[in-house]
Design an enzyme around this catalytic site. Sequence first.
Site, PDB file in Angstrom:
ATOM      1  N   ASN A 103       0.872  -1.173   0.000  1.00  0.00           N
ATOM      2  CA  ASN A 103       0.000   0.000   0.000  1.00  0.00           C
ATOM      3  C   ASN A 103       0.907   1.220   0.000  1.00  0.00           C
ATOM      4  O   ASN A 103       1.806   1.317   0.837  1.00  0.00           O
ATOM      5  CB  ASN A 103      -0.868  -0.014   1.267  1.00  0.00           C
ATOM      6  CG  ASN A 103      -1.541   1.325   1.511  1.00  0.00           C
ATOM      7  OD1 ASN A 103      -1.925   2.007   0.573  1.00  0.00           O
ATOM      8  ND2 ASN A 103      -1.674   1.705   2.759  1.00  0.00           N
ATOM      9  N   GLU A 493     -26.158  20.314   2.290  1.00  0.00           N
ATOM     10  CA  GLU A 493     -26.291  18.875   2.028  1.00  0.00           C
ATOM     11  C   GLU A 493     -26.467  18.053   3.281  1.00  0.00           C
ATOM     12  O   GLU A 493     -27.233  17.110   3.292  1.00  0.00           O
ATOM     13  CB  GLU A 493     -25.040  18.252   1.411  1.00  0.00           C
ATOM     14  CG  GLU A 493     -24.388  18.691   0.412  1.00  0.00           C
ATOM     15  CD  GLU A 493     -23.180  17.961  -0.073  1.00  0.00           C
ATOM     16  OE1 GLU A 493     -23.332  16.947  -0.740  1.00  0.00           O
ATOM     17  OE2 GLU A 493     -22.071  18.446   0.194  1.00  0.00           O
TER      18      GLU A 493
HETATM   19  C1  F6R Z   1     -20.896  17.664  -2.675  1.00  0.00           C
HETATM   20  C2  F6R Z   1     -20.808  16.555  -3.610  1.00  0.00           C
HETATM   21  C3  F6R Z   1     -21.319  16.741  -4.988  1.00  0.00           C
HETATM   22  C4  F6R Z   1     -20.260  16.274  -5.995  1.00  0.00           C
HETATM   23  C5  F6R Z   1     -20.833  16.312  -7.414  1.00  0.00           C
HETATM   24  C6  F6R Z   1     -19.798  15.933  -8.448  1.00  0.00           C
HETATM   25  O1  F6R Z   1     -20.410  17.301  -1.419  1.00  0.00           O
HETATM   26  O2  F6R Z   1     -20.316  15.509  -3.276  1.00  0.00           O
HETATM   27  O3  F6R Z   1     -21.675  18.065  -5.224  1.00  0.00           O
HETATM   28  O4  F6R Z   1     -19.140  17.110  -5.868  1.00  0.00           O
HETATM   29  O5  F6R Z   1     -21.925  15.425  -7.503  1.00  0.00           O
HETATM   30  O6  F6R Z   1     -19.356  14.630  -8.284  1.00  0.00           O
HETATM   31  P1  F6R Z   1     -18.042  14.132  -8.999  1.00  0.00           P
HETATM   32  O7  F6R Z   1     -16.899  14.905  -8.430  1.00  0.00           O
HETATM   33  O8  F6R Z   1     -17.948  12.662  -8.671  1.00  0.00           O
HETATM   34  O9  F6R Z   1     -18.204  14.386 -10.457  1.00  0.00           O
END
Ligand code: F6R
Length: 613
Positions: A103, A493
């Site tokens: 790891n 959230e």
């Molecule tokens: C906030 C959160 C979401 C993600 C968004 C994008 O805490 O987790 O707003 O940042 O859904 O997700 P990814 O980065 O996986 O494209």
Amino acid sequence: MCGIIGVTGAADALDILLDGLERLEYRGYDSAGVALVSPAGVDRVRIADGTHSVASLRGATEVLNGRSRSGVGHTRWATHGHPTEHNAHPHLDCSGRVALVHNGIIENHAELASRLTATGHILASDTDTEVLAHLIEEGLAAGDDLIAAVRSTLVEVRGAFALGVMSVDDPDLIVATRRISPLIVGLTDTASYLASDIPALLDRTRDLIALEDDQIAELRPGSVMVTDAQGAPATATVLRIDWDIDAAQKGGFKDFMSKEMADQPAAVRDTLRGRMGDDGMIALDQLDLSDDDLRLLTKVIVVACGSSFHAGLVAKYAFERWARIPVEVDIASEFRYRDPVLDATALVIGVSQSGETVDTLQAMRHARDDGARVVVVSNVVDSSMAREADGVLYTRAGPEIGVAATKTVLAQIAALELLALRLAQVRGEMTGEQVAVEFAELIRLESVLAETLGRAGDVAAVAAQLAHATDFFFLGRHAGFPTALEGALKLKEISYLHAEGYPGGELKHGPLAVIEPGCVVVAVATGGPLREKMLSNVSEVKSRGATVVLVLEDGDDEGAAVADYTFWVPASRDLQSPIKDIVPLQQFAYALAVGRGLDVDRPRNLAKTVTVE
Ligand code: F6R
């Protein structure tokens, strides 16, 4: 981040390995493998089956039951090499007599691999790990025993590692060692164990030793000997652990969100690891853009959603100041519908923890179809975006399980700032010394973050005072603006409270009308170029009766005089500042949500990966 496990001296060795891997899955799950070692040889089984890898491994190894009393296992979160079976651990040397699990990240693996292949070794994987098996093979061929061979190998490698190594020539022995990556050794009267983390061992033993950097442990059935890097006996304190298994899986934290916040110094450190070359150039090996490609760029467009969008907004300041290139940052779900103007001189950067968010994926496809160069900053190796992009810049935050993004956001900002520095270097916008100063500040963030995390109690005390508030405004200017947006999103959230993020200067153009006694205004007033203006904006809300909480750098008494409450953070350079300023805002959201009795890991109505438009 991967999980490793090992046992010697147990009749049910295979079950111990598989049970341990199940408990370590939170550290990675793109593939899994075990090797049982006996005088007859190494029985190795590896499976790359995504989240089902450990379950599939259990099915595939039934035939090995009882084959040996000792072995090692691994559950992988890919950093180098695709998440395929041939890259899964354990890895073997050319003779198939040495098996090892690892790891961490071996920074100088490329130069070691070319030296090994030039002397006839055949490397069977694309991982950084496999070189270790071949270096140990060389030591054994030179007459060393396994411990001496491991010791001499460690002298050659740079980077982070936790290792479990076995050889057919002494099948009861496991040699375990670590540098930076964690490793725990467990003891009973008849067996010895090793694991990346405590939960994997708790149903077998509660007597554990946490190995220190560069210590080497010699595990035999019922005995463990620990020596230092030079081979002198080292003191190893046996700890008696009384956690229950559920708590242990979260590293002793109550939930994944707090564990993942605590992981942030390591997430940033690992994202930076090995990315400054010996020649002083920022080295982003999988980016797949030549220096000429970078010089020809006329603009950068970042596409992302949610917290990843906020990371992109922070990066805009770095790209524009350091690399002097125009930057647009777009919400991915809007990007392709605005008919963006693109050609081969535009660099479109998708930013996505999961690498699967459909809006970001579609935005990247649209950009590629219009002829732009497309790269992705992703935390998941071989995600859809990583496969489709021209180049990839991986964050190395390890799996994030809590729905609210925490450690991956900080790692995204660090990764994007690396890319901005690389662009600045290649385009001649910054000198070597200037880049070195900014890079050193990024490196320093590991300790700054650790210090900031240590102040969670102060933030929780403020949250307790404001537990009854229902309206929150988060303000920031310059790089503090996306920091404020991220603070508001985190609060919404996980606590379901009403929160808005605004640029501080925008209040008087409308939002000021809703500010009244009872509103809480959280403002980021750390040492950026607009700190003073930010403090004036704060005075405007204070005089309308709002309660003011300021994020301030240590020693800012002038700022503290304006605030009702303060979140103190250590000082840093302004463009790196969001990486640490986001932390108290995460802690604030966390404390308010926990105070309201909410499940911070699984907020209502939200999913970790959003694969619908
Ligand atoms: C906030 C959160 C979401 C993600 C968004 C994008 O805490 O987790 O707003 O940042 O859904 O997700 P990814 O980065 O996986 O494209």
